[in-house]
Write a protein that holds these residues in place. Structure first.
Motif, mmCIF file in Angstrom:
data_model
loop_
_atom_site.group_PDB
_atom_site.id
_atom_site.type_symbol
_atom_site.label_atom_id
_atom_site.label_comp_id
_atom_site.label_asym_id
_atom_site.label_seq_id
_atom_site.Cartn_x
_atom_site.Cartn_y
_atom_site.Cartn_z
ATOM 1 N N TYR A 341 -11.062 151.913 78.624
ATOM 2 C CA TYR A 341 -11.442 151.425 79.954
ATOM 3 C C TYR A 341 -12.575 152.254 80.557
ATOM 4 O O TYR A 341 -12.655 153.457 80.300
ATOM 5 C CB TYR A 341 -10.235 151.506 80.903
ATOM 6 C CG TYR A 341 -9.119 150.559 80.578
ATOM 7 C CD1 TYR A 341 -9.343 149.187 80.481
ATOM 8 C CD2 TYR A 341 -7.823 151.037 80.376
ATOM 9 C CE1 TYR A 341 -8.299 148.316 80.189
ATOM 10 C CE2 TYR A 341 -6.777 150.174 80.085
ATOM 11 C CZ TYR A 341 -7.031 148.820 79.993
ATOM 12 O OH TYR A 341 -5.999 147.961 79.703
ATOM 13 N N ASP A 345 -11.531 152.172 86.170
ATOM 14 C CA ASP A 345 -10.430 151.223 85.975
ATOM 15 C C ASP A 345 -9.092 151.925 86.261
ATOM 16 O O ASP A 345 -8.827 153.018 85.750
ATOM 17 C CB ASP A 345 -10.456 150.702 84.524
ATOM 18 C CG ASP A 345 -9.568 149.475 84.344
ATOM 19 O OD1 ASP A 345 -10.093 148.449 83.898
ATOM 20 O OD2 ASP A 345 -8.347 149.557 84.633
ATOM 21 N N LYS A 348 -6.980 153.235 83.363
ATOM 22 C CA LYS A 348 -7.461 154.313 82.475
ATOM 23 C C LYS A 348 -6.536 155.552 82.485
ATOM 24 O O LYS A 348 -6.178 156.063 81.412
ATOM 25 C CB LYS A 348 -8.904 154.678 82.830
ATOM 26 C CG LYS A 348 -9.492 155.726 81.875
ATOM 27 C CD LYS A 348 -10.960 155.948 82.133
ATOM 28 C CE LYS A 348 -11.475 157.246 81.570
ATOM 29 N NZ LYS A 348 -11.086 157.574 80.219
ATOM 30 N N LEU A 387 -13.012 143.949 79.268
ATOM 31 C CA LEU A 387 -12.770 145.014 78.299
ATOM 32 C C LEU A 387 -13.761 144.866 77.147
ATOM 33 O O LEU A 387 -13.688 143.929 76.365
ATOM 34 C CB LEU A 387 -11.320 144.944 77.785
ATOM 35 C CG LEU A 387 -10.937 146.009 76.776
ATOM 36 C CD1 LEU A 387 -11.058 147.394 77.373
ATOM 37 C CD2 LEU A 387 -9.526 145.786 76.275
#
Ligand SMILES: C[S@@+](CC[C@H](N)C(=O)[O-])C[C@H]1O[C@@H](n2cnc3c(N)ncnc32)[C@H](O)[C@@H]1O
Length: 399
Positions: A341, A345, A348, A387
């Motif tokens: 990530y 994010d 993460k 992603l």
């Protein structure tokens, strides 16, 4: 196995596998389960195939605790490793089991194929086959144009009648694999997961029997090519694998397993995919309710609005990861494909702390490879589209 030697081999691989690979039909190559069943976020077969080749030896035990449709399982089998797969989704386990059974070198593939092809012969468009389906199978109504649905129900009635287990398992695989393709809702798994049926003007007739025959022919021709290219030893090896239960429709923590030599897996990513709900059609066909399985699914997208969703994901993965590290033999490798990530994010830190926790469980990170996710796998939903990178982490359990 010398770690430096292994690291050298791992560094020689292009983990993007973004070049055109033309496999020669007369040598062994990875088996692509995705050609026979479309399932969200599956491995490209080259990833487990390469990891298994480099990180284990023939006869070793290879586990995928989030086995999906069996990509790791089938590569391990073909490379003559003892495969084990766990998955809470019965549809995924069924696909894996059917492919495993079909790779039996002693099976009379030609007879089985002809029996399956002949099932289309007696369809009579004047008969209403929808009335022969079970209550759960009737839930399929609404996804298909009327004649398309009648033909699907005809194939379902054949499945309901069949007694022979092998025949029934291949039929189960092929019919399940067609259910979303033949639907008039073709916007992707997320629409199916959310139960968004086609609008009135979206219903379209689809070629049921042509699709069925094409799939059967593709399936049998691929099985034939792969079996033809196996070493002489494969037949004997296959028979030894049949002595033990290998495919579990359960979480790995609920299965009694001996220690394994290698783990290759890609766990569900947090709040990203509904593996169970996306299979609602195949579940209805097999008289199962998705509500019996969704609670077992780690990280399910359908729970994304729960404020504790990320904490629940972390807690479930902690229990599973600790168990997996205990299951691995000292010196064994643990390979994980995880999301990479971006810094901002919210997911993460969860992934970072999970990676760190493996060290607490006696694992040492020996290498890490970034992987670019090709754009054709990034069009399904907004979260998935965002992603862009994954990473492959290789841990080794300290001896
Ligand atoms: C990324 S997919 C794996 C796909 C697989 N690598 C393949 O190629 O088919 C993750 C899988 O984890 C399964 N899963 C979710 N929660 C699970 C649990 N608690 N135990 C076992 N499997 C689970 C999902 O059903 C899904 O099939």
């Amino acid at each position: 196995m010398d770690t430096n030697d292994i690291i050298r081999k791992l560094h020689n691989i292009n983990w993007n596998f973004d070049f055109n690979i033309n496999y020669s039909s007369d040598s062994m190559y990875p088996f692509d389960c995705r050609k026979h069943y479309s399932y969200p976020a599956t491995f490209i077969p080259e990833i487990p195939y390469t990891l298994i080749e480099i990180l284990s030896r023939k006869g070793d035990t290879v586990l995928d605790p989030f086995g999906g449709i069996g990509t790791t399982f089938i590569q391990a089998l073909l490379l003559e490793r003892n495969p084990i797969s766990c998955d809470i989704n019965p549809i995924a386990s069924n696909v894996c089991s059917a492919l495993y059974e079909l790779l039996d070198p002693d099976l009379d593939h030609e007879t089985l194929k002809q029996q399956l092809l002949s099932f289309c012969d007696n369809y009579d468009g004047k008969i209403d086959y929808t009335i022969n389906t079970t209550e759960q199978q009737k839930e399929l109504d609404g996804w298909y144009e009327k004649d398309t649905f009648n033909k699907i129900c005809y194939l379902i009635s054949k499945y309901n009648e069949v007694q022979d287990v092998r025949l029934s398992n291949v039929l189960k695989l092929v019919v399940s694999s067609m259910l979303s393709t033949l639907s008039s809702q073709n916007k992707g798994w997320a629409y199916i997961a959310d139960n968004v049926k086609p609008k009135d003007d979206e219903y379209k007739s689809k070629p049921v029997f042509e699709t069925y025959k094409t799939r059967i022919k593709l399936l049998f021709s691929e099985i034939e090519v792969h079996l033809k290219n196996q070493a002489e030893t494969f037949k004997e090896f296959y028979n030894t694998t049949a002595e033990t239960e290998r495919i579990f429709n359960a979480s790995v923590v609920d299965v009694n397993l001996s220690q394994v030599d290698l783990i290759v897996t890609s766990p569900p990513y947090p709040k990203m995919i509904d593996y169970v709900k996306s299979q609602r059609m195949a579940l209805s066909f097999l008289n199962k309710k998705h509500s019996d399985y969704t609670a077992l699914e780690v990280g399910a997208r359908c729970r994304r609005a729960n404020k504790n969703a990320l904490d629940e994901y972390k807690a479930s993965m902690e229990i599973i990861n600790k168990h997996l590290c205990d299951l691995l033999k000292p010196g064994g490798f643990f390979c994980l494909v995880l999301p990479d990530y971006p810094e901002n994010d919210k997911r993460k830190p969860i992934i970072d702390s999970m990676v760190k926790s493996y060290e607490d469980y006696g694992m040492k990170l020996i290498d890490e490879f970034k992987r670019y996710i090709p754009s054709n796998r990034r069009t399904i939903s907004i979260q998935w589209a965002s992603l862009v990178n994954e990473k492959i982490l290789i841990f080794r359990k300290e001896s």
